[in-house]
Structures are given as C-alpha cells and as structure tokens.
Write a protein that holds these residues in place. Structure first.
Motif, PDB file in Angstrom:
ATOM      1  N   ALA A  38       0.830  -1.211   0.000  1.00 20.59           N
ATOM      2  CA  ALA A  38       0.000   0.000   0.000  1.00 20.59           C
ATOM      3  C   ALA A  38       0.859   1.253   0.000  1.00 20.59           C
ATOM      4  O   ALA A  38       2.058   1.223   0.306  1.00 20.59           O
ATOM      5  CB  ALA A  38      -0.926   0.007   1.208  1.00 20.59           C
ATOM      6  N   LEU A  39       0.210   2.378  -0.319  1.00 22.26           N
ATOM      7  CA  LEU A  39       0.879   3.677  -0.320  1.00 22.26           C
ATOM      8  C   LEU A  39       1.234   4.080   1.113  1.00 22.26           C
ATOM      9  O   LEU A  39       0.438   3.938   2.037  1.00 22.26           O
ATOM     10  CB  LEU A  39      -0.038   4.725  -0.929  1.00 22.26           C
ATOM     11  CG  LEU A  39       0.413   6.181  -0.822  1.00 22.26           C
ATOM     12  CD1 LEU A  39       1.595   6.450  -1.748  1.00 22.26           C
ATOM     13  CD2 LEU A  39      -0.743   7.134  -1.129  1.00 22.26           C
ATOM     14  N   VAL A  40       2.436   4.611   1.265  1.00 14.71           N
ATOM     15  CA  VAL A  40       2.847   5.187   2.542  1.00 14.71           C
ATOM     16  C   VAL A  40       2.798   6.709   2.424  1.00 14.71           C
ATOM     17  O   VAL A  40       3.331   7.278   1.466  1.00 14.71           O
ATOM     18  CB  VAL A  40       4.283   4.760   2.908  1.00 14.71           C
ATOM     19  CG1 VAL A  40       4.743   5.470   4.191  1.00 14.71           C
ATOM     20  CG2 VAL A  40       4.374   3.249   3.078  1.00 14.71           C
ATOM     21  N   LEU A  41       2.128   7.349   3.388  1.00 19.86           N
ATOM     22  CA  LEU A  41       2.078   8.807   3.444  1.00 19.86           C
ATOM     23  C   LEU A  41       2.317   9.238   4.889  1.00 19.86           C
ATOM     24  O   LEU A  41       1.511   8.953   5.766  1.00 19.86           O
ATOM     25  CB  LEU A  41       0.730   9.338   2.964  1.00 19.86           C
ATOM     26  CG  LEU A  41       0.471  10.838   3.183  1.00 19.86           C
ATOM     27  CD1 LEU A  41       1.496  11.687   2.435  1.00 19.86           C
ATOM     28  CD2 LEU A  41      -0.948  11.211   2.758  1.00 19.86           C
ATOM     29  N   LEU A  42       3.428   9.914   5.120  1.00 18.48           N
ATOM     30  CA  LEU A  42       3.749  10.439   6.453  1.00 18.48           C
ATOM     31  C   LEU A  42       3.788  11.956   6.346  1.00 18.48           C
ATOM     32  O   LEU A  42       4.480  12.503   5.495  1.00 18.48           O
ATOM     33  CB  LEU A  42       5.094   9.894   6.941  1.00 18.48           C
ATOM     34  CG  LEU A  42       5.222   8.374   6.970  1.00 18.48           C
ATOM     35  CD1 LEU A  42       6.596   7.970   7.499  1.00 18.48           C
ATOM     36  CD2 LEU A  42       4.126   7.744   7.792  1.00 18.48           C
ATOM     37  N   ARG A  43       3.070  12.614   7.241  1.00 17.26           N
ATOM     38  CA  ARG A  43       2.847  14.060   7.097  1.00 17.26           C
ATOM     39  C   ARG A  43       3.796  14.880   7.962  1.00 17.26           C
ATOM     40  O   ARG A  43       4.074  14.532   9.109  1.00 17.26           O
ATOM     41  CB  ARG A  43       1.405  14.393   7.465  1.00 17.26           C
ATOM     42  CG  ARG A  43       0.377  13.702   6.593  1.00 17.26           C
ATOM     43  CD  ARG A  43      -1.037  14.023   7.035  1.00 17.26           C
ATOM     44  NE  ARG A  43      -2.027  13.263   6.288  1.00 17.26           N
ATOM     45  CZ  ARG A  43      -2.514  13.628   5.111  1.00 17.26           C
ATOM     46  NH1 ARG A  43      -2.120  14.767   4.556  1.00 17.26           N
ATOM     47  NH2 ARG A  43      -3.404  12.876   4.496  1.00 17.26           N
ATOM     48  N   CYS A  44       4.227  15.995   7.375  1.00 16.14           N
ATOM     49  CA  CYS A  44       5.100  16.931   8.074  1.00 16.14           C
ATOM     50  C   CYS A  44       4.749  18.352   7.633  1.00 16.14           C
ATOM     51  O   CYS A  44       4.721  18.644   6.430  1.00 16.14           O
ATOM     52  CB  CYS A  44       6.562  16.643   7.759  1.00 16.14           C
ATOM     53  SG  CYS A  44       7.731  17.854   8.432  1.00 16.14           S
ATOM     54  N   ASN A  45       4.476  19.199   8.595  1.00 15.81           N
ATOM     55  CA  ASN A  45       4.255  20.616   8.327  1.00 15.81           C
ATOM     56  C   ASN A  45       5.268  21.442   9.106  1.00 15.81           C
ATOM     57  O   ASN A  45       5.599  21.110  10.245  1.00 15.81           O
ATOM     58  CB  ASN A  45       2.835  21.022   8.716  1.00 15.81           C
ATOM     59  CG  ASN A  45       1.798  20.460   7.779  1.00 15.81           C
ATOM     60  OD1 ASN A  45       1.328  19.338   7.945  1.00 15.81           O
ATOM     61  ND2 ASN A  45       1.453  21.234   6.774  1.00 15.81           N
ATOM     62  N   TYR A  46       5.726  22.504   8.487  1.00  9.36           N
ATOM     63  CA  TYR A  46       6.711  23.359   9.145  1.00  9.36           C
ATOM     64  C   TYR A  46       6.123  24.741   9.382  1.00  9.36           C
ATOM     65  O   TYR A  46       5.161  25.145   8.740  1.00  9.36           O
ATOM     66  CB  TYR A  46       7.988  23.463   8.301  1.00  9.36           C
ATOM     67  CG  TYR A  46       7.799  24.197   6.993  1.00  9.36           C
ATOM     68  CD1 TYR A  46       7.419  23.516   5.846  1.00  9.36           C
ATOM     69  CD2 TYR A  46       7.994  25.570   6.904  1.00  9.36           C
ATOM     70  CE1 TYR A  46       7.226  24.178   4.648  1.00  9.36           C
ATOM     71  CE2 TYR A  46       7.807  26.246   5.716  1.00  9.36           C
ATOM     72  CZ  TYR A  46       7.420  25.549   4.584  1.00  9.36           C
ATOM     73  OH  TYR A  46       7.230  26.211   3.402  1.00  9.36           O
ATOM     74  N   SER A  47       6.707  25.442  10.323  1.00 13.14           N
ATOM     75  CA  SER A  47       6.322  26.819  10.573  1.00 13.14           C
ATOM     76  C   SER A  47       7.542  27.693  10.368  1.00 13.14           C
ATOM     77  O   SER A  47       8.525  27.577  11.090  1.00 13.14           O
ATOM     78  CB  SER A  47       5.782  26.992  11.992  1.00 13.14           C
ATOM     79  OG  SER A  47       6.781  26.696  12.930  1.00 13.14           O
ATOM     80  N   SER A  48       7.484  28.526   9.345  1.00 14.18           N
ATOM     81  CA  SER A  48       8.593  29.424   9.036  1.00 14.18           C
ATOM     82  C   SER A  48       8.104  30.434   8.025  1.00 14.18           C
ATOM     83  O   SER A  48       7.376  30.087   7.093  1.00 14.18           O
ATOM     84  CB  SER A  48       9.777  28.635   8.470  1.00 14.18           C
ATOM     85  OG  SER A  48      10.809  29.505   8.051  1.00 14.18           O
ATOM     86  N   SER A  49       8.509  31.662   8.160  1.00  8.58           N
ATOM     87  CA  SER A  49       8.114  32.692   7.199  1.00  8.58           C
ATOM     88  C   SER A  49       8.966  32.629   5.937  1.00  8.58           C
ATOM     89  O   SER A  49       8.600  33.160   4.896  1.00  8.58           O
ATOM     90  CB  SER A  49       8.236  34.077   7.836  1.00  8.58           C
ATOM     91  OG  SER A  49       9.568  34.288   8.282  1.00  8.58           O
ATOM     92  N   VAL A  50      10.094  31.965   6.041  1.00 12.90           N
ATOM     93  CA  VAL A  50      10.993  31.762   4.899  1.00 12.90           C
ATOM     94  C   VAL A  50      11.163  30.268   4.709  1.00 12.90           C
ATOM     95  O   VAL A  50      11.360  29.548   5.690  1.00 12.90           O
ATOM     96  CB  VAL A  50      12.367  32.409   5.162  1.00 12.90           C
ATOM     97  CG1 VAL A  50      13.331  32.122   4.027  1.00 12.90           C
ATOM     98  CG2 VAL A  50      12.205  33.904   5.386  1.00 12.90           C
ATOM     99  N   PRO A  51      11.064  29.769   3.474  1.00 12.72           N
ATOM    100  CA  PRO A  51      11.242  28.315   3.278  1.00 12.72           C
ATOM    101  C   PRO A  51      12.558  27.846   3.870  1.00 12.72           C
ATOM    102  O   PRO A  51      13.624  28.325   3.505  1.00 12.72           O
ATOM    103  CB  PRO A  51      11.221  28.179   1.755  1.00 12.72           C
ATOM    104  CG  PRO A  51      10.396  29.322   1.284  1.00 12.72           C
ATOM    105  CD  PRO A  51      10.721  30.455   2.227  1.00 12.72           C
TER     106      PRO A  51
END
Lengths: 113, 115
Positions: B17-30
């Motif tokens: 099956a597909l693997v999807l692991l989520r990550c979100n960042y907080s930053s005003s600049v990439p």
C-alpha cells in the motif's frame, strides 16, 4: 570506513554520579551535536559545536556539559544536576552549512539506577 | 521559533500500500527540510532533504517528498510499502532565518507494515 562512534552502547549510573558519554568521528566534519531522545518526544538538542573550542547550548542544556578540544571528539557529561537523565543519547556530525544533513552515531542508552 | 509538526504518531499500512507520512513546518521563509528514519535501538539515517533546488525530492529506499510552500508541508511518500519499511520516521528543519545552527526534529511517526 568513515563514521561516528558512540560508546558505550548501554550505561548504568547511580543517582548522584556524573557520567561521560563518548562520541568520536573520523568524517572530518566540523560540526557536532548531542541530542536526547525520549519516547514520544522526538529528539531534543542538548549542545552543539560548529568548531573546535567552541560550543553552544541547545534547548535542554541544564545538567549537561560538553567539551570540544579536538575536531574528532565531542564528549557529553551528564551531571548529577540533571534531574531525569534516563534516556537515549544520540551524537551527530555534519559539514558546515545549514543545507547539510547529519550523520548519526548508534546511540548510548543511559539508565539511572 | 521554527518548528515541524508530524501528524500521527502511529501509521499502519498493508504491505504494498501507499505510505504517506505528514510533516508541516512553521517558518516565514522556506527552510531546509529533512526526513530521517530510525530502526530500533539505532541512530538516524538520512532519507532525503529539501534545499530549494527542486520541490520533488527523491531519496533512498524508494521514498520521496514534495515541498509545498502554499501548504507549508513536506510529506513523505512511498508508492508501495515493504515490511522492511517498518521504523520510526522523523521530519526535521534547519531554519534559514535565525542564528540557530542545528536541526529541530518533529516528534516522530512510527510506521507499521502489516503483511
């Protein structure tokens, strides 16, 4: 082969004792780091060093000390002032530059008995 | 301060099956972003990294991640899970706009692969 070596793999300490964790690398990396890992909390930065004879506190430096007398070595001392020292400790190294990934050692598991 | 958030401390998928692991960042600049994998009682191994050269980054073991600025995300995917993928995965950020010069890690996602 180049790499980063942490010793010992397992360490037991009595309350009130200081203990030193070893970290040695032969990758010719300038920067070295110490992280602490607890279940469910990810890795938290203890100290890091960008160059020999210089180091900076991380997020949880209280109760820990380090030295960086040689490029290859970055030992971490867990002092008796550290209230909850039982954890998995990871050392890492990298080349200069924020874009570079880290090479990690295999860790030291410290248990206070 | 810059940080990363990993949604889901545990993810379970079936083999293939597909693997999807989520990550979100907080930053005003990439920032610079990384994914690491950790097997039990071992150190971390770098899977892949985003350093602004390309938004779709391919890594080792068939993993890839896409940087989406509009969503402040850097999710890790693999089209078909293998039993050997069972491990803990960490997203990390090395911010470009502060003086801090060390990675900040997310809390990790443990991936289980069911036969």
């Amino acid at each position: 082969d180049g790499g980063i070596t942490q010793s010992p793999k397992y360490l037991f300490r009595k309350e009130g004792q200081n203990v030193t964790l070893s970290c040695e690398q032969n990758l010719n990396h300038d920067a070295m780091y110490w992280y602490r890992q607890d279940p469910g909390q990810g890795l938290r930065l203890i100290y890091y060093s960008q160059i020999v004879n210089d180091f900076q506190k991380g997020d949880i430096a209280e109760g820990y000390s380090v030295s960086r007398e040689k490029k290859e070595s970055f030992p971490l001392t867990v002092t008796s002032a550290q209230k909850n020292p039982t954890a998995f400790y990871l050392c890492a190294s990298s080349m200069p530059g924020q874009h570079n990934g880290y090479t990690f050692g295999s860790g030291t598991r410290l248990t206070v008995v | 301060a810059q940080s990363v958030t990993q949604l889901g401390s545990h993810v379970s998928v079936s083999e293939g099956a597909l693997v999807l692991l989520r990550c979100n960042y907080s930053s005003s600049v990439p920032p610079y972003l990384f994914w690491y994998v950790q097997y039990p009682n071992q150190g971390l191994q770098l899977l892949l990294k985003y350093t602004s050269a390309a938004t779709l980054v391919k890594g080792i073991n068939g993993f890839e991640a896409e940087f989406k600025k509009s969503e402040t995300s850097f999710h890790l995917t693999k089209p078909s899970a293998h039993m050997s993928d069972a491990a803990e995965y960490f997203c990390a950020v090395n911010p470009v706009e502060t003086g801090r010069r060390a990675l900040t890690f997310g809390s990790g996602t443990r991936l289980q692969v069911q036969p």
